[in-house]
Design a protein around this motif. Structure first.
Motif, mmCIF file in Angstrom:
data_model
loop_
_atom_site.group_PDB
_atom_site.id
_atom_site.type_symbol
_atom_site.label_atom_id
_atom_site.label_comp_id
_atom_site.label_asym_id
_atom_site.label_seq_id
_atom_site.Cartn_x
_atom_site.Cartn_y
_atom_site.Cartn_z
ATOM 1 N N GLY A 173 0.812 -1.217 0.000
ATOM 2 C CA GLY A 173 0.000 0.000 0.000
ATOM 3 C C GLY A 173 0.842 1.262 0.000
ATOM 4 N N ASP A 174 1.952 1.250 0.753
ATOM 5 C CA ASP A 174 2.826 2.430 0.790
ATOM 6 C C ASP A 174 3.425 2.711 -0.588
ATOM 7 O OD1 ASP A 174 2.293 2.701 3.454
ATOM 8 O OD2 ASP A 174 4.168 1.783 4.144
ATOM 9 N N ALA A 175 3.868 1.639 -1.263
ATOM 10 C CA ALA A 175 4.425 1.812 -2.609
ATOM 11 C C ALA A 175 3.358 2.307 -3.582
ATOM 12 C CB ALA A 175 5.024 0.496 -3.101
ATOM 13 N N LEU A 176 2.143 1.805 -3.404
ATOM 14 C CA LEU A 176 1.044 2.211 -4.289
ATOM 15 C C LEU A 176 0.662 3.668 -4.045
ATOM 16 C CD1 LEU A 176 -0.958 1.444 -6.436
ATOM 17 C CD2 LEU A 176 -2.360 0.323 -4.705
ATOM 18 N N VAL A 177 0.725 4.103 -2.809
ATOM 19 C CA VAL A 177 0.420 5.502 -2.491
ATOM 20 C C VAL A 177 1.395 6.434 -3.194
ATOM 21 C CG1 VAL A 177 0.534 7.212 -0.640
ATOM 22 C CG2 VAL A 177 -0.778 5.122 -0.302
ATOM 23 N N GLN A 178 2.672 6.080 -3.185
ATOM 24 C CA GLN A 178 3.670 6.920 -3.842
ATOM 25 C C GLN A 178 3.393 7.036 -5.342
ATOM 26 O OE1 GLN A 178 5.963 8.757 -2.183
ATOM 27 N NE2 GLN A 178 4.885 7.919 -0.399
ATOM 28 N N LEU A 179 3.007 5.931 -5.950
ATOM 29 C CA LEU A 179 2.661 5.960 -7.371
ATOM 30 C C LEU A 179 1.432 6.823 -7.612
ATOM 31 C CD1 LEU A 179 3.243 2.361 -8.783
ATOM 32 C CD2 LEU A 179 4.130 4.502 -9.701
ATOM 33 N N ARG A 180 0.426 6.669 -6.745
ATOM 34 C CA ARG A 180 -0.803 7.460 -6.897
ATOM 35 C C ARG A 180 -0.497 8.952 -6.773
ATOM 36 N NH1 ARG A 180 -5.822 6.080 -3.404
ATOM 37 N NH2 ARG A 180 -6.661 7.609 -4.873
ATOM 38 N N LEU A 181 0.326 9.309 -5.796
ATOM 39 C CA LEU A 181 0.649 10.719 -5.597
ATOM 40 C C LEU A 181 1.322 11.304 -6.827
ATOM 41 C CD1 LEU A 181 1.934 10.680 -1.897
ATOM 42 C CD2 LEU A 181 -0.193 11.679 -2.756
ATOM 43 N N PHE A 182 2.254 10.544 -7.398
ATOM 44 C CA PHE A 182 2.972 11.053 -8.559
ATOM 45 C C PHE A 182 2.048 11.194 -9.758
ATOM 46 C CE2 PHE A 182 5.275 10.499 -12.501
ATOM 47 C CZ PHE A 182 6.245 11.490 -12.384
ATOM 48 N N VAL A 183 1.268 10.153 -10.031
ATOM 49 C CA VAL A 183 0.402 10.187 -11.216
ATOM 50 C C VAL A 183 -0.634 11.300 -11.094
ATOM 51 C CG1 VAL A 183 -1.356 8.905 -12.502
ATOM 52 C CG2 VAL A 183 0.760 7.767 -11.794
ATOM 53 N N GLU A 184 -1.244 11.430 -9.925
ATOM 54 C CA GLU A 184 -2.280 12.448 -9.773
ATOM 55 C C GLU A 184 -1.677 13.853 -9.786
ATOM 56 O OE1 GLU A 184 -4.729 11.474 -6.446
ATOM 57 O OE2 GLU A 184 -5.162 9.467 -7.188
ATOM 58 N N ALA A 185 -0.444 13.992 -9.281
ATOM 59 C CA ALA A 185 0.212 15.300 -9.354
ATOM 60 C C ALA A 185 0.567 15.643 -10.793
ATOM 61 C CB ALA A 185 1.472 15.302 -8.487
ATOM 62 N N THR A 186 0.941 14.646 -11.566
ATOM 63 C CA THR A 186 1.304 14.858 -12.965
ATOM 64 C C THR A 186 0.121 15.352 -13.781
ATOM 65 O OG1 THR A 186 2.952 13.080 -12.766
ATOM 66 C CG2 THR A 186 2.362 13.769 -14.988
ATOM 67 N N LEU A 187 -1.078 14.989 -13.362
ATOM 68 C CA LEU A 187 -2.275 15.435 -14.086
ATOM 69 C C LEU A 187 -2.412 16.958 -14.078
ATOM 70 C CD1 LEU A 187 -4.855 12.743 -12.903
ATOM 71 C CD2 LEU A 187 -3.942 13.030 -15.203
ATOM 72 N N ASP A 188 -1.741 17.625 -13.149
ATOM 73 C CA ASP A 188 -1.826 19.088 -13.071
ATOM 74 C C ASP A 188 -0.888 19.778 -14.051
ATOM 75 O OD1 ASP A 188 -3.681 18.896 -11.066
ATOM 76 O OD2 ASP A 188 -2.179 18.905 -9.477
ATOM 77 N N PHE A 189 0.017 19.000 -14.666
ATOM 78 C CA PHE A 189 0.967 19.604 -15.604
ATOM 79 C C PHE A 189 0.342 19.704 -16.996
ATOM 80 C CE2 PHE A 189 3.676 18.552 -12.180
ATOM 81 C CZ PHE A 189 4.819 19.334 -12.300
ATOM 82 N N PRO A 190 0.873 20.539 -17.857
ATOM 83 C CA PRO A 190 0.372 20.609 -19.234
ATOM 84 C C PRO A 190 0.451 19.243 -19.896
ATOM 85 C CG PRO A 190 1.828 22.452 -18.791
ATOM 86 C CD PRO A 190 1.915 21.539 -17.600
ATOM 87 N N GLU A 191 -0.512 18.989 -20.752
ATOM 88 C CA GLU A 191 -0.650 17.671 -21.357
ATOM 89 C C GLU A 191 0.601 17.235 -22.108
ATOM 90 O OE1 GLU A 191 -3.590 15.378 -24.499
ATOM 91 O OE2 GLU A 191 -4.205 17.259 -23.580
#
Length: 461
Positions: free
Chosen positions: A165-183
């Motif tokens: 779960g901890d490893a999955l959280v780190q992946l989720r944080l990165f992917v969801e943060a990346t969604l805020d960047f220009p496409e």
């Protein structure tokens, strides 16, 4: 369970029904228990120290003499204020003590099955996987199951799930943060962070945990093994040989077994529930016909169908015809049996084992020759391996949750591997995977699931 029920004091007899040398009455309450203790024992108890003395009735007379232990919150099994009374194990004595505790505690009620452990879970003393391990430790039918349940109670499964779960959280944080960047920067960001590699590594770790969890579930649930075949192939003799007792009647008369007989044995610590069934054949005998119908019903529910053949009759045309018909029905039965179907050839003491097809199991239920190989093959057929160090017991619920987690991660990996990864879909798959993981330890569990799990516990636990 309502909030009012969760906040009320509870009490129960925590030992099994019947007479014994010692019986325990357990009390758990969100409110302090000093008034109850004073009225019941006539003394103040030092926390977490055993105190010997009388247990007093309302008129001051002793109900019994025994040990009282007080565990103030939060340092107790439930996380609440807990009192345990160890008295003589007579049913009447224990009922009197239970009634006295309920009378002395305003709003107190008898505990529901598993409610002490449920409160331990709700108060953060145990996670859900550990709470389930409590019941599994009590119900363990083999030494291996008991040791594995103790490891799960110690948090072995929970630690594995938490790390994932901890490893999955780190992946989720990165992917969801990346969604805020220009496409146009998404692809570069994903490649630089090697999200694909991280996902692949996480999925590999998850598959390893899933394999161990399947082993743990098998250790807990055991195997349903059905002995099937034509009449007089030696099913009853094999049942007796595996069980080490004369459980089934063995005669040369076809149709001796007319109902399903069962026995519980263990192989390498794995519980096996073995059923001997009526011989599979067409018959006009009403009783035997019912037995054959029950045989097919047992086959449909089996984990492994051990289809027995008679080495002494392999060249008999009638036997061959019936054998082919049964094989065809077994192979087509619900479309699922082939991978759980194990052919074995009996009566190797009366015919040459070489008559069996190449690579097939040949044995003798009469002499025991080949039985050990048969036992090991049964376990191998369902994926059992030698018990690895640190194996924890698990439930089918855990296996399903991990399998669902793996499915979501595989889908996320497929999306990330595209030339233009749809990160919103990747984020959603990771979220769903995280939810499935959380359901194992109870971080994301519905009240209905909790009720189902704890309702199967014994009262007082």
């Amino acid at each position: 369970m309502s909030l009012a029920q969760r906040s009320s004091p509870i009490a129960a007899i925590a030992t099994a029904p019947g007479r014994g040398a010692v019986g325990i009455v357990r009390v758990s309450s969100p409110q302090p228990l000093e008034a109850l203790i004073e009225s019941l024992t006539g003394a103040a108890l030092k926390p977490r120290h055993a105190h010997y003395g009388p247990f007093l009735a309302a008129d001051g007379s002793p109900i019994d003499h025994g040990l009282a232990l007080h565990f103030p919150a939060p340092h107790s099994y439930t996380g609440e204020h807990v009192l345990e009374l160890q008295a003589h194990g007579g049913p009447v004595v224990l009922q009197l003590l239970l009634a006295r505790c309920l009378d002395l505690l305003p709003g107190a009620r008898p505990a529901e099955p598993g409610e002490f452990t449920q409160r331990a879970f709700l108060n953060g003393k145990l996670d859900l996987a550990q709470a389930e391990a409590v019941a599994d430790l009590i119900d363990a039918s083999t030494e291996s199951a008991a040791r594995s349940a103790a490891r799960a109670l110690d948090g072995a499964l929970s630690r594995e799930v938490t790390q994932l779960g901890d490893a999955l959280v780190q992946l989720r944080l990165f992917v969801e943060a990346t969604l805020d960047f220009p496409e146009e920067e998404d692809v570069e960001f994903v490649q630089q962070a090697d999200v694909q590699g991280q996902l692949a590594a996480l999925l590999q770790r998850l598959e390893q945990v899933l394999q161990r969890t399947r082993q743990g579930a098998l250790l807990r649930e055991g195997l349903k093994v059905v002995l099937a075949g034509q009449p007089n192939v030696g099913k009853s003799a094999l049942l007796n040989a595996l069980a080490g007792a004369e459980l089934a009647i063995v005669t040369p008369i076809a149709g001796t077994t007319r109902d399903t007989l069962g026995s519980h044995i263990q192989i390498d610590g794995v519980p096996l529930h073995i059923s001997d069934t009526a011989g599979l054949r067409d018959t006009e005998d009403l009783v035997e016909k019912i037995g054959v119908q029950r045989s097919w019903a047992a086959i449909a529910e089996a984990d492994v169908v051990l289809f027995l053949h008679d080495l002494t009759r392999l060249d008999d045309p009638d036997y061959q015809r019936e054998d082919a018909a049964i094989r065809a029905r077994l192979a087509a039965h619900d479309g699922q049996l082939e991978r759980h179907l194990l052919h074995a050839y009996n009566k190797a003491d009366a015919a040459a084992p070489e008559l069996a097809p190449a690579g097939a199991l040949a044995f003798s239920a009469q002499t025991g020759a080949g039985l050990q190989a048969l036992r090991q093959t049964l376990l191998q057929r369902v994926g059992w391996q030698a018990v690895p160090e640190g194996l924890f017991i698990a439930r089918e619920r855990h296996v399903r949750a991990l399998a669902a987690t793996a499915a979501h991660l595989r889908e996320a990996l497929a999306q990330v591997s595209l030339p233009a990864p749809p990160l919103d879909l990747v984020a959603e798959e990771l979220r769903l995977a995280h939810e499935q993981l959380g359901s194992i330890t109870g971080r994301m569990s519905a009240d209905e699931l909790l009720g189902e799990i704890f309702g199967r516990f014994c009262i007082g636990k």
